[in-house]
Motif scaffolding. Structure first.
Motif, mmCIF file in Angstrom:
data_model
loop_
_atom_site.group_PDB
_atom_site.id
_atom_site.type_symbol
_atom_site.label_atom_id
_atom_site.label_comp_id
_atom_site.label_asym_id
_atom_site.label_seq_id
_atom_site.Cartn_x
_atom_site.Cartn_y
_atom_site.Cartn_z
ATOM 1 N N ALA A 2 0.717 -1.722 0.002
ATOM 2 C CA ALA A 2 -0.029 0.025 0.110
ATOM 3 C C ALA A 2 0.499 1.444 -0.166
ATOM 4 C CB ALA A 2 -0.861 -0.055 1.044
ATOM 5 N N ALA A 3 1.877 1.065 -1.107
ATOM 6 C CA ALA A 3 2.763 2.186 -1.248
ATOM 7 C C ALA A 3 3.447 3.294 0.248
ATOM 8 C CB ALA A 3 2.006 3.782 -1.599
ATOM 9 N N GLY A 4 3.829 1.606 1.135
ATOM 10 C CA GLY A 4 4.047 2.341 2.567
ATOM 11 C C GLY A 4 3.141 2.464 3.262
ATOM 12 N N SER A 16 8.972 9.154 3.544
ATOM 13 C CA SER A 16 9.127 9.516 2.480
ATOM 14 C C SER A 16 8.237 10.709 2.378
ATOM 15 C CB SER A 16 9.150 8.977 0.686
ATOM 16 O OG SER A 16 7.874 8.726 1.195
ATOM 17 N N THR A 17 8.231 11.556 1.740
ATOM 18 C CA THR A 17 7.069 13.132 1.899
ATOM 19 C C THR A 17 5.424 12.257 1.224
ATOM 20 O OG1 THR A 17 8.582 13.990 -0.124
ATOM 21 C CG2 THR A 17 6.593 14.927 0.533
ATOM 22 N N SER A 18 5.856 11.373 0.195
ATOM 23 C CA SER A 18 4.533 10.699 -0.539
ATOM 24 C C SER A 18 3.594 9.774 0.800
ATOM 25 C CB SER A 18 4.750 9.912 -1.530
ATOM 26 O OG SER A 18 5.816 8.431 -0.881
ATOM 27 N N MET A 19 4.561 9.006 2.154
ATOM 28 C CA MET A 19 4.621 8.671 2.757
ATOM 29 C C MET A 19 3.196 9.111 4.065
ATOM 30 S SD MET A 19 6.934 5.461 3.459
ATOM 31 C CE MET A 19 7.008 4.677 4.881
ATOM 32 N N MET A 20 4.317 10.633 4.003
ATOM 33 C CA MET A 20 3.336 11.633 6.005
ATOM 34 C C MET A 20 2.450 12.607 4.868
ATOM 35 S SD MET A 20 4.840 10.518 8.155
ATOM 36 C CE MET A 20 4.943 8.922 7.602
ATOM 37 N N ILE A 21 2.712 12.967 3.533
ATOM 38 C CA ILE A 21 1.922 13.402 3.421
ATOM 39 C C ILE A 21 0.982 13.494 2.151
ATOM 40 C CG2 ILE A 21 2.017 16.495 2.051
ATOM 41 C CD1 ILE A 21 5.143 16.678 3.990
ATOM 42 N N THR A 22 1.836 13.270 1.080
ATOM 43 C CA THR A 22 0.323 13.321 -0.059
ATOM 44 C C THR A 22 -0.178 11.868 0.476
ATOM 45 O OG1 THR A 22 2.555 11.755 -1.868
ATOM 46 C CG2 THR A 22 2.338 13.774 -1.547
ATOM 47 N N THR A 23 -0.074 10.921 0.582
ATOM 48 C CA THR A 23 -0.766 9.727 0.463
ATOM 49 C C THR A 23 -2.234 9.919 2.241
ATOM 50 O OG1 THR A 23 0.484 8.339 -0.286
ATOM 51 C CG2 THR A 23 -0.840 7.393 1.425
ATOM 52 N N LEU A 64 -3.677 12.389 2.387
ATOM 53 C CA LEU A 64 -4.291 14.229 1.875
ATOM 54 C C LEU A 64 -5.144 13.109 0.862
ATOM 55 C CD1 LEU A 64 -1.556 17.026 1.589
ATOM 56 C CD2 LEU A 64 -4.100 16.680 3.102
ATOM 57 N N LEU A 65 -4.411 11.713 -0.625
ATOM 58 C CA LEU A 65 -5.231 11.651 -1.135
ATOM 59 C C LEU A 65 -6.027 10.433 -0.578
ATOM 60 C CD1 LEU A 65 -2.543 11.287 -3.918
ATOM 61 C CD2 LEU A 65 -4.895 13.084 -4.461
ATOM 62 N N ASN A 66 -5.947 9.876 0.480
ATOM 63 C CA ASN A 66 -7.050 9.099 1.282
ATOM 64 C C ASN A 66 -6.909 9.085 2.432
ATOM 65 O OD1 ASN A 66 -7.956 6.436 1.722
ATOM 66 N ND2 ASN A 66 -6.141 4.991 1.226
ATOM 67 N N PRO A 67 -7.920 9.528 2.421
ATOM 68 C CA PRO A 67 -7.994 9.989 4.210
ATOM 69 C C PRO A 67 -8.426 8.809 4.759
ATOM 70 C CG PRO A 67 -9.646 11.193 2.962
ATOM 71 C CD PRO A 67 -8.609 10.420 1.955
ATOM 72 N N ALA A 68 -8.754 7.235 4.414
ATOM 73 C CA ALA A 68 -9.209 6.630 5.216
ATOM 74 C C ALA A 68 -7.229 5.441 5.506
ATOM 75 C CB ALA A 68 -9.604 5.393 4.454
ATOM 76 N N VAL A 69 -6.552 6.484 5.740
ATOM 77 C CA VAL A 69 -5.427 5.713 6.442
ATOM 78 C C VAL A 69 -5.364 5.635 7.819
ATOM 79 C CG1 VAL A 69 -4.050 6.341 4.047
ATOM 80 C CG2 VAL A 69 -3.754 7.843 6.013
ATOM 81 N N SER A 128 3.569 6.008 -15.363
ATOM 82 C CA SER A 128 3.661 6.313 -13.845
ATOM 83 C C SER A 128 3.547 5.679 -13.159
ATOM 84 C CB SER A 128 3.062 8.503 -13.572
ATOM 85 O OG SER A 128 2.244 7.140 -12.349
ATOM 86 N N TYR A 129 4.243 5.666 -11.740
ATOM 87 C CA TYR A 129 4.117 4.157 -11.223
ATOM 88 C C TYR A 129 2.546 4.187 -10.572
ATOM 89 C CZ TYR A 129 8.367 2.518 -12.060
ATOM 90 O OH TYR A 129 9.614 2.530 -12.597
ATOM 91 N N GLY A 130 1.390 4.690 -11.115
ATOM 92 C CA GLY A 130 0.102 4.720 -9.952
ATOM 93 C C GLY A 130 -0.197 6.287 -9.917
ATOM 94 N N VAL A 131 -2.189 6.072 -9.327
ATOM 95 C CA VAL A 131 -2.619 7.476 -9.583
ATOM 96 C C VAL A 131 -2.110 8.294 -8.433
ATOM 97 C CG1 VAL A 131 -4.700 8.639 -8.683
ATOM 98 C CG2 VAL A 131 -4.155 6.725 -10.701
ATOM 99 N N GLY A 132 -1.338 9.397 -7.484
ATOM 100 C CA GLY A 132 -1.168 9.570 -6.799
ATOM 101 C C GLY A 132 0.390 9.922 -6.060
#
Length: 332
Positions: free
Chosen positions: A75-77, A98-105, A107-112, A161-165
Motif C-alpha cells: 500500500a505504498a508505505g 518519505s514525502t508521499s508516506m507522510m503527506i501526499t498519501t 491527503l489523497l486517502n483520508p482512510a489511512v 507513472s507508478y500509479g495515481v498519486g
C-alpha cells in the motif's frame, strides 16, 4: 497544523516499559534493549532502504545498539507507517519515510490509519532525490521540454507513472498545468520505463536515480531536471525553470521527494534528540556522502525542529496543490 508544530512540547513521559538509549534504568532484558528496528515501507534496494543500510551500522555503533532494517511492504508505505504509528513509544522502533508516506498519501486517502503529528512524529531529515522529465530517443521524440509541450498541443500523447498519486504523476500534472497541456496517464505497478523506451508513451517524470543509467546508456533522453539548480549527475540537462518562455512561466518549478526518520507519537524527546544528533553526525561523514551520492541522494541532514518545520511547510504546499489538481480533474 498546530498539533504537528507542537508535538515536541506535548511529548509525554515514558512508561516503565520504556527502553531508554543512554544508560537509563532498563525494564526489559539487556538483549532486547540492544536492538533497534528501522522499518522501511519499500523493497530492499529502494532509496529509503539504501539510505538506512548505509548508515545503520555507524548509527548503531555510536548508540551501542544493533539496528535491524525491516522491510514491511504494501500500500505504498501505508502498512509500514501504520505499523510504526501503533508501536510502543519506547524508542525501540522507528520509521524511514518519505514525502508521499507522510503527506501526499494521507491527503489523497483520508482512510489511512495514521496522521502526521498525531500518532507519528519526525526525528531527523536524511536527504532527498530529485526528478527529471524523460522521453524516448526514437524518431520524432522531443529533444527539449518546449518541443514536448508543442507535441502535446498538437496531439494528446501519454505519460507513464507508478500509479495515481505517485510523485511521477503529480509532477507530470503540475508541469502540464503550468504549460496548459494535457496527456493520457498510463499507470504501471512496476517497470514503467520499458514502454517509454519503446516509444509507447510520450514522456515520464521519474527519479534521477532511475533515469541516470537509462540516459547514460542512450535508451532515454533527459529533457529537464525538476530542481532549482542543475544536477551533478546530469550536468548538461537544463532545469525546468530554464525552459520558461514568453508563453509559459516555469520559474520556481521544483519536485523532490525527501526521506526522514519518524517515531510513534509521545516518544521520549531524549531518544529523538539523541538519535537525531547521531544520524546528523553520520550523514556528515565523507564516506557516507560518497555512497549516498552514488544512489543519487542529495544528503541534507535536518535537525528535529528544522525537519518538522519543513514537513509542515510541505504539507501546506501539497494540500493546496492536490486540491487544485483534483478540482481540475487532473488526478485520474
Amino acid at each position: 497544523m498546530s498539533t504537528r508544530r507542537s508535538f515536541l512540547s506535548a511529548t509525554a513521559a515514558l512508561t516503565t516499559a520504556t527502553v531508554p538509549l543512554l544508560g537509563q534504568a532498563q525494564a526489559e532484558s539487556s538483549s532486547q534493549n540492544k536492538l533497534l528496528r528501522a522499518i522501511v515501507g519499500t523493497a530492499a534496494g529502494s532509496t529509503p532502504d539504501v539510505i538506512m543500510r548505509v548508515i545503520q551500522d555507524r548509527v548503531g555503533g555510536a548508540l551501542s545498539k544493533t539496528i535491524i532494517v525491516e522491510n514491511r511492504l504494501g500500500a505504498a508505505g501505508q502498512i509500514a507507517t501504520e505499523y510504526v504509528a501503533n508501536q510502543a513509544n519506547d524508542g525501540s522502533t522507528f520509521l524511514v519515510a518519505s514525502t508521499s508516506m507522510m503527506i501526499t498519501t494521507p491527503l489523497l486517502n483520508p482512510a489511512v490509519k495514521y496522521s502526521y503529528g498525531k500518532n507519528i512524529v519526525p526525528i531527523v531529515g536524511l536527504g532527498s532525490v530529485g526528478y527529471v522529465v524523460v522521453t524516448g530517443t526514437g524518431p520524432g521524440a522531443p529533444k527539449t521540454l518546449n518541443e514536448l509541450f508543442d507535441q502535446l498541443r498538437k496531439s494528446s500523447g501519454s505519460y507513464s507513472s507508478y500509479g495515481v498519486g505517485a510523485f511521477g504523476q503529480l509532477g507530470a500534472e503540475m508541469l502540464m498545468e503550468r504549460a496548459g497541456v494535457k496527456a493520457l496517464h498510463v499507470p504501471y505497478k512496476s517497470a514503467a520505463m520499458p514502454d517509454l523506451i519503446a516509444g509507447l508513451n510520450t514522456f515520464a517524470v521519474t527519479t534521477v536515480s532511475e533515469a541516470v543509467p537509462l540516459v547514460a546508456s542512450g535508451r532515454l533522453r533527459a529533457l529537464a531536471v525538476a530542481s532549482p539548480t542543475r544536477m551533478a549527475s546530469l550536468p548538461t540537462v537544463p532545469t525546468v525553470a530554464e525552459s520558461s518562455s514568453g508563453k509559459i512561466d516555469l520559474s520556481n518549478f521544483s519536485l523532490e521527494v525527501w526521506y526522514g526518520l519518524f517515531a510513534p507519537a509521545k516518544t521520549s524527546s531524549t531518544f529523538i534528540s539523541t538519535l537525531s544528533n547521531v544520524v546528523i553526525d553520520t550523514l556528515k561523514r565523507p564516506e557516507v556522502q560518497t555512497k549516498l551520492d552514488a544512489a543519487s541522494v542529495v544528503v541534507t541532514p535536518l535537525s528535529t525542529p528544522v525537519f518538522a518545520k519543513k514537513v509542515d511547510t510541505d504539507f501546506g504546499f501539497w494540500q493546496e496543490t492536490l486540491k487544485r489538481l483534483q478540482a481540475s480533474g487532473r488526478l485520474s
